[in-house]
Design an enzyme around this catalytic site. Structure first.
Site, mmCIF file in Angstrom:
data_model
loop_
_atom_site.group_PDB
_atom_site.id
_atom_site.type_symbol
_atom_site.label_atom_id
_atom_site.label_comp_id
_atom_site.label_asym_id
_atom_site.label_seq_id
_atom_site.Cartn_x
_atom_site.Cartn_y
_atom_site.Cartn_z
ATOM 1 N N ASP A 1 -4.631 0.503 11.141
ATOM 2 C CA ASP A 1 -5.563 1.535 10.675
ATOM 3 C C ASP A 1 -7.012 1.195 10.969
ATOM 4 O O ASP A 1 -7.874 2.063 10.939
ATOM 5 C CB ASP A 1 -5.401 1.742 9.165
ATOM 6 C CG ASP A 1 -4.070 2.367 8.860
ATOM 7 O OD1 ASP A 1 -3.661 3.226 9.637
ATOM 8 O OD2 ASP A 1 -3.448 1.994 7.856
ATOM 9 N N HIS B 1 -1.915 -6.876 5.317
ATOM 10 C CA HIS B 1 -0.654 -6.155 5.430
ATOM 11 C C HIS B 1 0.396 -6.895 4.630
ATOM 12 O O HIS B 1 0.390 -8.133 4.605
ATOM 13 C CB HIS B 1 -0.223 -6.052 6.898
ATOM 14 C CG HIS B 1 0.821 -5.011 7.106
ATOM 15 N ND1 HIS B 1 2.154 -5.258 6.934
ATOM 16 C CD2 HIS B 1 0.705 -3.707 7.413
ATOM 17 C CE1 HIS B 1 2.825 -4.138 7.154
ATOM 18 N NE2 HIS B 1 1.973 -3.185 7.446
HETATM 19 N N1 ACO Z 1 -9.714 -7.138 1.303
HETATM 20 C C1 ACO Z 1 -9.937 -8.187 0.483
HETATM 21 N N2 ACO Z 1 -8.964 -8.939 -0.082
HETATM 22 C C2 ACO Z 1 -7.699 -8.591 0.180
HETATM 23 C C3 ACO Z 1 -7.385 -7.517 1.032
HETATM 24 C C4 ACO Z 1 -8.434 -6.777 1.619
HETATM 25 N N3 ACO Z 1 -8.191 -5.743 2.439
HETATM 26 N N4 ACO Z 1 -6.034 -7.392 1.126
HETATM 27 C C5 ACO Z 1 -5.525 -8.365 0.352
HETATM 28 N N5 ACO Z 1 -6.528 -9.102 -0.208
HETATM 29 C C6 ACO Z 1 -6.365 -10.288 -1.072
HETATM 30 C C7 ACO Z 1 -5.936 -9.882 -2.467
HETATM 31 O O1 ACO Z 1 -7.032 -9.713 -3.326
HETATM 32 C C8 ACO Z 1 -5.066 -11.053 -2.864
HETATM 33 O O2 ACO Z 1 -5.922 -12.104 -3.266
HETATM 34 P P1 ACO Z 1 -5.413 -13.141 -4.420
HETATM 35 O O3 ACO Z 1 -4.196 -13.806 -3.859
HETATM 36 O O4 ACO Z 1 -6.595 -14.066 -4.556
HETATM 37 O O5 ACO Z 1 -5.137 -12.316 -5.632
HETATM 38 C C9 ACO Z 1 -4.392 -11.484 -1.560
HETATM 39 O O6 ACO Z 1 -5.284 -11.049 -0.516
HETATM 40 C C10 ACO Z 1 -3.028 -10.890 -1.347
HETATM 41 O O7 ACO Z 1 -3.134 -9.472 -1.507
HETATM 42 P P2 ACO Z 1 -1.974 -8.564 -2.103
HETATM 43 O O8 ACO Z 1 -2.578 -7.298 -2.612
HETATM 44 O O9 ACO Z 1 -1.137 -9.367 -3.054
HETATM 45 O O10 ACO Z 1 -1.117 -8.300 -0.810
HETATM 46 P P3 ACO Z 1 -0.119 -7.116 -0.628
HETATM 47 O O11 ACO Z 1 0.857 -7.582 0.393
HETATM 48 O O12 ACO Z 1 0.425 -6.648 -1.929
HETATM 49 O O13 ACO Z 1 -1.063 -5.939 -0.061
HETATM 50 C C11 ACO Z 1 -2.143 -4.378 1.360
HETATM 51 C C12 ACO Z 1 -1.085 -5.505 1.250
HETATM 52 C C13 ACO Z 1 -1.844 -3.282 0.323
HETATM 53 C C14 ACO Z 1 -2.048 -3.756 2.746
HETATM 54 C C15 ACO Z 1 -3.550 -5.009 1.121
HETATM 55 O O14 ACO Z 1 -3.820 -5.996 2.086
HETATM 56 C C16 ACO Z 1 -4.667 -3.960 1.111
HETATM 57 O O15 ACO Z 1 -4.916 -3.337 0.081
HETATM 58 N N6 ACO Z 1 -5.348 -3.723 2.299
HETATM 59 C C17 ACO Z 1 -6.367 -2.711 2.388
HETATM 60 C C18 ACO Z 1 -5.707 -1.347 2.585
HETATM 61 C C19 ACO Z 1 -5.114 -1.177 3.947
HETATM 62 O O16 ACO Z 1 -5.741 -1.437 4.974
HETATM 63 N N7 ACO Z 1 -3.860 -0.658 3.970
HETATM 64 C C20 ACO Z 1 -3.161 -0.349 5.217
HETATM 65 C C21 ACO Z 1 -1.907 -1.144 5.341
HETATM 66 S S1 ACO Z 1 -1.202 -0.828 6.915
HETATM 67 C C22 ACO Z 1 -0.415 0.642 6.766
HETATM 68 O O17 ACO Z 1 -0.031 1.126 5.749
HETATM 69 C C23 ACO Z 1 -0.181 1.333 8.032
#
Ligand code: ACO
Length: 430
Positions: free
Chosen positions: A365, A307
């Site tokens: 979710d 998140h």
């Molecule tokens: N699986 C694997 N790796 C992940 C995941 C994941 N679900 N989420 C983040 N990471 C990793 C990224 O690859 C990144 O790694 P790095 O630092 O080595 O490059 C690091 O964790 C940080 O991730 P970001 O994408 O920079 O974090 P951001 O805050 O931008 O993204 C998000 C948050 C979009 C929710 C992300 O965690 C994601 O895509 N999750 C999966 C989708 C999801 O479940 N979304 C629902 C959110 S809750 C809602 O909207 C109600």
């Protein structure tokens, strides 16, 4: 907000003083509104990771502590002791209602649940296999064509009527989108049922036989609505605010919010998560997917994990997990393979160094899809249910923005990295 504190910034030798604003809770905020005028520089913050776009009195999140408050009330207390329509009142008007206020509000919402009869024809223009979110974006956007007596945003009464209409009609529209997609007749709302029971009835009743809503399932549905009701300045809410900042009518703004919510990184994650659990299929395939999620060269992410704001745990996920256990127990779902995969995936990810070090925890979710599937909803309905729950948050934020004297059209700047100025080249010389 006292602005007695300030910060100093040196821009190429010139000292700029920036006021620091202090919120009720959360980190201080550097006020850069005059920065461009004083220093001829912009700030750069793609994804708004460090930027507050507005001030707001509605919702507060502490991502490190895993706290979420609506108007100061912790989500755990609201989920346990309140119910969705009371929470709607709280979000819209700022305080918990008295009994008389609650009765009046519930009556107003209940009396607006039907949609214009001509809207039925509008639905019939969509293909049956359309995703219900596609239908919802279209139908909610079209509400401004059906209810143009509540589109004058300068009139507080029209703003109020539009708010009630949206909260009341979104469940009807979501249920109609579902019924249409499965080829069943639309079920009209029933004003003797509470908000959640009415939604379940509109989704699962058929004219051929009576359908009795299980009160425990209605309670679980109501809790899902409550947990999703608002979440401060997330992508879809910011979209609603940005659309509204130009003076667009509320129905158009909420349609924009629904469009943004649809994406798998946001509200679409609940559908994507359940599809991922099904794709994994069995516990022995989990390591393969964990490896894919960790692989930098693989775009795959574990849906339902991580998140932007919560870096410790998602408080909604905690409540949702308890709710999932209750619903599955009630429905006698014990050995469902999706559930087994979910439990094992959660266990492994919570211990895995990659997920622990990046603070990736199950989000709301991860569990909501499991409950909704057990209730009988197809995955395509997960995001529409999120959208109808979030409508009150969007509309509360929109109303707050319209009433804010500081409101300006939202207009971010950019860091231009394209071609420098150049002369047009005739076609025969390219
Ligand atoms: N699986 C694997 N790796 C992940 C995941 C994941 N679900 N989420 C983040 N990471 C990793 C990224 O690859 C990144 O790694 P790095 O630092 O080595 O490059 C690091 O964790 C940080 O991730 P970001 O994408 O920079 O974090 P951001 O805050 O931008 O993204 C998000 C948050 C979009 C929710 C992300 O965690 C994601 O895509 N999750 C999966 C989708 C999801 O479940 N979304 C629902 C959110 S809750 C809602 O909207 C109600």
């Amino acid at each position: 907000m006292a602005d007695s504190k300030s910060a100093k910034l040196l821009v190429e030798g010139k000292e700029i003083e920036l006021p620091i604003l202090s919120p009720t809770a959360g980190p201080d905020v550097l006020d850069i509104r005059k920065l461009y005028g004083q220093a001829d520089v912009f700030t750069y913050d793609p994804g708004f990771t460090s930027t507050a776009s507005c001030d707001s009195t509605i919702t507060y999140i502490d991502g490190d502590k895993g706290e979420l408050w609506y108007r100061g009330y912790p989500i755990e207390q609201l989920a346990a002791e309140s119910h969705y329509l009371e929470v709607c009142y709280l979000l819209l008007y700022g305080e918990l209602p008295t009994e008389a206020q609650l009765v009046d509000f519930e009556t107003r919402v209940t009396r607006h649940t039907m949609v214009h009869e001509q809207m039925h024809n509008f639905f019939r223009g969509f293909r049956r296999d359309a995703h219900p979110m596609a239908t919802m974006v279209g139908v909610v956007g079209a509400m401004s064509a059906f209810y143009h007596d509540s589109t004058d945003i300068a009139d507080p009464l029209q703003r109020e009527i539009a708010s009630i209409r949206l909260i009341a009609k979104l469940p009807t529209i979501a249920a109609m989108a579902y019924k249409y997609s499965i080829g069943q007749p639309f079920v009209y709302p029933r004003n003797d049922l509470d908000y959640a029971s009415n939604f379940l009835h509109m989704c699962f009743a058929v004219p051929a036989e009576p359908y009795n809503v299980d009160p425990a399932l209605a309670r679980a549905m109501d809790r899902i609505f409550t947990l999703h009701a608002d979440h401060e300045q997330n992508a879809s809410t910011s979209t609603v605010r940005l659309a509204g900042s130009s003076g667009a009518n509320p129905f158009a703004c909420i349609a924009a919010g629904i469009a943004c919510l649809w994406g798998p990184a946001h509200g679409g994650a609940n559908q994507a998560c359940l599809e991922m659990l099904r794709e994994i299929g069995s516990v022995d395939r989990i390591p393969e997917y964990i490896a894919k999620a960790k692989d930098k060269n693989d775009p795959f992410r574990l849906m339902g994990f991580g998140h932007r704001v919560y870096k410790n745990f998602d408080p909604r996920a905690k409540v949702m997990k308890e709710s999932a256990d209750e619903v599955l127990e009630l429905l006698g779902v014990h050995n469902n393979p999706t559930l087994q995969v979910a439990k094992e995936l959660e266990r492994i990810a919570l211990e895995d160094e990659y997920f622990v070090s990046k603070k990736l925890y199950p989000n709301v979710d991860f569990y909501s899809g499991i409950i909704l599937e057990a209730m009988g909803f197809p995955t395509s309905m997960f995001t529409p249910i999120f959208a109808l729950s979030r409508t009150v948050g969007w509309i509360s934020q929109w109303k707050e923005m319209i009433g804010d004297p500081q409101n300006k059209i939202g207009r971010p700047r950019q860091l231009y990295v394209g071609a420098d100025k150049r002369d047009y080249v005739d076609l025969d010389k390219r």
